[in-house]
Design a protein around this motif. Sequence first.
Motif, PDB file in Angstrom:
ATOM      1  N   GLN A 128       0.806  -1.214   0.000  1.00 19.13           N
ATOM      2  CA  GLN A 128       0.000   0.000   0.000  1.00 19.13           C
ATOM      3  C   GLN A 128       0.838   1.263   0.000  1.00 19.13           C
ATOM      4  O   GLN A 128       0.313   2.354   0.055  1.00 19.13           O
ATOM      5  CB  GLN A 128      -0.918   0.023   1.222  1.00 19.13           C
ATOM      6  N   ARG A 129       2.153   1.106  -0.045  1.00 22.06           N
ATOM      7  CA  ARG A 129       3.003   2.270   0.046  1.00 22.06           C
ATOM      8  C   ARG A 129       2.787   3.174  -1.172  1.00 22.06           C
ATOM      9  O   ARG A 129       2.952   2.746  -2.307  1.00 22.06           O
ATOM     10  CB  ARG A 129       4.471   1.848   0.130  1.00 22.06           C
ATOM     11  N   GLY A 130       2.413   4.408  -0.911  1.00 19.48           N
ATOM     12  CA  GLY A 130       2.214   5.361  -1.989  1.00 19.48           C
ATOM     13  C   GLY A 130       0.869   5.254  -2.672  1.00 19.48           C
ATOM     14  O   GLY A 130       0.647   5.893  -3.687  1.00 19.48           O
ATOM     15  N   ALA A 131      -0.034   4.461  -2.117  1.00 18.87           N
ATOM     16  CA  ALA A 131      -1.340   4.304  -2.742  1.00 18.87           C
ATOM     17  C   ALA A 131      -2.143   5.606  -2.675  1.00 18.87           C
ATOM     18  O   ALA A 131      -2.007   6.385  -1.734  1.00 18.87           O
ATOM     19  CB  ALA A 131      -2.109   3.177  -2.049  1.00 18.87           C
ATOM     20  N   ASP A 132      -2.976   5.805  -3.668  1.00 19.17           N
ATOM     21  CA  ASP A 132      -3.818   6.999  -3.712  1.00 19.17           C
ATOM     22  C   ASP A 132      -5.112   6.722  -2.950  1.00 19.17           C
ATOM     23  O   ASP A 132      -5.872   5.837  -3.298  1.00 19.17           O
ATOM     24  CB  ASP A 132      -4.115   7.358  -5.168  1.00 19.17           C
ATOM     25  N   LEU A 133      -5.342   7.506  -1.900  1.00 24.13           N
ATOM     26  CA  LEU A 133      -6.522   7.280  -1.060  1.00 24.13           C
ATOM     27  C   LEU A 133      -7.776   7.914  -1.650  1.00 24.13           C
ATOM     28  O   LEU A 133      -8.878   7.694  -1.155  1.00 24.13           O
ATOM     29  CB  LEU A 133      -6.287   7.862   0.334  1.00 24.13           C
ATOM     30  N   LEU A 134      -7.605   8.714  -2.659  1.00 26.68           N
ATOM     31  CA  LEU A 134      -8.752   9.431  -3.224  1.00 26.68           C
ATOM     32  C   LEU A 134      -9.134   8.917  -4.605  1.00 26.68           C
ATOM     33  O   LEU A 134      -9.985   9.489  -5.274  1.00 26.68           O
ATOM     34  CB  LEU A 134      -8.437  10.934  -3.314  1.00 26.68           C
ATOM     35  N   ALA A 135      -8.498   7.820  -5.013  1.00 26.20           N
ATOM     36  CA  ALA A 135      -8.750   7.319  -6.361  1.00 26.20           C
ATOM     37  C   ALA A 135      -9.977   6.422  -6.423  1.00 26.20           C
ATOM     38  O   ALA A 135     -10.387   6.002  -7.492  1.00 26.20           O
ATOM     39  CB  ALA A 135      -7.530   6.560  -6.874  1.00 26.20           C
ATOM     40  N   GLY A 136     -10.565   6.110  -5.268  1.00 26.09           N
ATOM     41  CA  GLY A 136     -11.761   5.277  -5.269  1.00 26.09           C
ATOM     42  C   GLY A 136     -11.474   3.787  -5.313  1.00 26.09           C
ATOM     43  O   GLY A 136     -12.349   2.999  -5.607  1.00 26.09           O
ATOM     44  N   GLY A 137     -10.264   3.391  -5.034  1.00 18.43           N
ATOM     45  CA  GLY A 137      -9.918   1.976  -4.990  1.00 18.43           C
ATOM     46  C   GLY A 137     -10.399   1.353  -3.689  1.00 18.43           C
ATOM     47  O   GLY A 137     -11.167   1.969  -2.946  1.00 18.43           O
ATOM     48  N   PRO A 138      -9.949   0.143  -3.414  1.00 17.22           N
ATOM     49  CA  PRO A 138     -10.336  -0.506  -2.154  1.00 17.22           C
ATOM     50  C   PRO A 138      -9.841   0.281  -0.945  1.00 17.22           C
ATOM     51  O   PRO A 138     -10.438   0.228   0.127  1.00 17.22           O
ATOM     52  CB  PRO A 138      -9.670  -1.873  -2.242  1.00 17.22           C
ATOM     53  N   LEU A 139      -8.757   0.994  -1.155  1.00 13.66           N
ATOM     54  CA  LEU A 139      -8.191   1.806  -0.083  1.00 13.66           C
ATOM     55  C   LEU A 139      -8.606   3.252  -0.293  1.00 13.66           C
ATOM     56  O   LEU A 139      -8.215   3.900  -1.248  1.00 13.66           O
ATOM     57  CB  LEU A 139      -6.666   1.675  -0.111  1.00 13.66           C
ATOM     58  N   ARG A 140      -9.417   3.756   0.600  1.00 13.20           N
ATOM     59  CA  ARG A 140      -9.905   5.119   0.386  1.00 13.20           C
ATOM     60  C   ARG A 140     -10.146   5.829   1.716  1.00 13.20           C
ATOM     61  O   ARG A 140     -10.403   5.216   2.735  1.00 13.20           O
ATOM     62  CB  ARG A 140     -11.181   5.085  -0.445  1.00 13.20           C
ATOM     63  N   LEU A 141     -10.062   7.135   1.646  1.00 12.01           N
ATOM     64  CA  LEU A 141     -10.254   7.981   2.817  1.00 12.01           C
ATOM     65  C   LEU A 141     -11.591   8.697   2.684  1.00 12.01           C
ATOM     66  O   LEU A 141     -11.902   9.264   1.648  1.00 12.01           O
ATOM     67  CB  LEU A 141      -9.113   8.994   2.893  1.00 12.01           C
ATOM     68  N   GLU A 142     -12.370   8.639   3.755  1.00 12.18           N
ATOM     69  CA  GLU A 142     -13.675   9.279   3.733  1.00 12.18           C
ATOM     70  C   GLU A 142     -13.723  10.360   4.796  1.00 12.18           C
ATOM     71  O   GLU A 142     -13.276  10.160   5.917  1.00 12.18           O
ATOM     72  CB  GLU A 142     -14.766   8.238   4.045  1.00 12.18           C
ATOM     73  N   VAL A 143     -14.263  11.480   4.434  1.00 14.26           N
ATOM     74  CA  VAL A 143     -14.374  12.569   5.394  1.00 14.26           C
ATOM     75  C   VAL A 143     -15.539  12.284   6.339  1.00 14.26           C
ATOM     76  O   VAL A 143     -16.636  11.957   5.904  1.00 14.26           O
ATOM     77  CB  VAL A 143     -14.598  13.906   4.683  1.00 14.26           C
ATOM     78  N   ALA A 144     -15.255  12.390   7.629  1.00  8.99           N
ATOM     79  CA  ALA A 144     -16.286  12.171   8.632  1.00  8.99           C
ATOM     80  C   ALA A 144     -16.338  13.385   9.550  1.00  8.99           C
ATOM     81  O   ALA A 144     -15.371  14.123   9.661  1.00  8.99           O
ATOM     82  CB  ALA A 144     -15.976  10.910   9.428  1.00  8.99           C
ATOM     83  N   PRO A 145     -17.477  13.606  10.190  1.00  9.93           N
ATOM     84  CA  PRO A 145     -17.576  14.731  11.122  1.00  9.93           C
ATOM     85  C   PRO A 145     -16.546  14.591  12.233  1.00  9.93           C
ATOM     86  O   PRO A 145     -16.361  13.493  12.753  1.00  9.93           O
ATOM     87  CB  PRO A 145     -18.987  14.603  11.693  1.00  9.93           C
ATOM     88  N   PRO A 146     -15.869  15.662  12.582  1.00  6.88           N
ATOM     89  CA  PRO A 146     -14.874  15.582  13.642  1.00  6.88           C
ATOM     90  C   PRO A 146     -15.546  15.326  14.985  1.00  6.88           C
ATOM     91  O   PRO A 146     -16.697  15.693  15.187  1.00  6.88           O
ATOM     92  CB  PRO A 146     -14.224  16.964  13.612  1.00  6.88           C
ATOM     93  N   PRO A 147     -14.812  14.685  15.903  1.00  5.38           N
ATOM     94  CA  PRO A 147     -15.363  14.450  17.228  1.00  5.38           C
ATOM     95  C   PRO A 147     -15.640  15.766  17.950  1.00  5.38           C
ATOM     96  O   PRO A 147     -15.044  16.798  17.653  1.00  5.38           O
ATOM     97  CB  PRO A 147     -14.271  13.654  17.936  1.00  5.38           C
TER      98      PRO A 147
END
Length: 173
Positions: free
Chosen positions: A113-132
């Motif tokens: 996963q090194r260098g993977a794009d988190l915003l490309a919509g692959g299996p590995l992705r980052l989602e914005v959530a409301p902050p605590p």
Amino acid sequence: MLWHGEVAVRLTEVEAYGGARDPASHAFRGPTARNAVMFGPPGHLYCYFSYGMHWAANVVCGPDGTASGVLLRAGEVVAGLDLARSRRGRSSDRDLARGPGRLAQALGLGADQRGADLLAGGPLRLEVAPPPAHVSVGPRVGVSVAAEVAWRFWETGSPYVSGYKRSPRAPAI
DNA sequence: CACTAGATGCTCT
DNA sequence: GAGCATCTAGTGA
């Protein structure tokens, strides 16, 4: 909220790392084969190996050409519990992602996963959530230099933050 | 339950 | 060849 396949982790503790200006950062001495990802565009995963047995996951946040990142120190597994459990072996649910090494292991992060794009919509992705609602700030942990810089953030009162050895209480700063 | 000490291997000098 | 953005096991109260 970070997803990897069917496993999701809600982040409860992070640490900020500057680039060339931060002596504690890997990028302080300039780009290397390992930290090259940090100098790239934001939204990518900077995964590195440390202490001979643990991976740590970072998210690049600076613009292209500027080294900066956020270390994911701890989180709460909110989906794919069975898979995360099987990866972590015998461990209480609270410890599944408490700590950088555990977090990476629970998510199945590694060299692939090194260098993977988190915003490309692959299996590995980052989602914005409301902050605590409540966030504490304090000095970074495990850093030998620039420890006085309060660049560590965690959810106040969450049992899923590492807190680690000393100072189980949240140091109020 | 709380704390101490040891293990572990990739990366840069 | 030494340094590490750590974890786990094991001991003692």
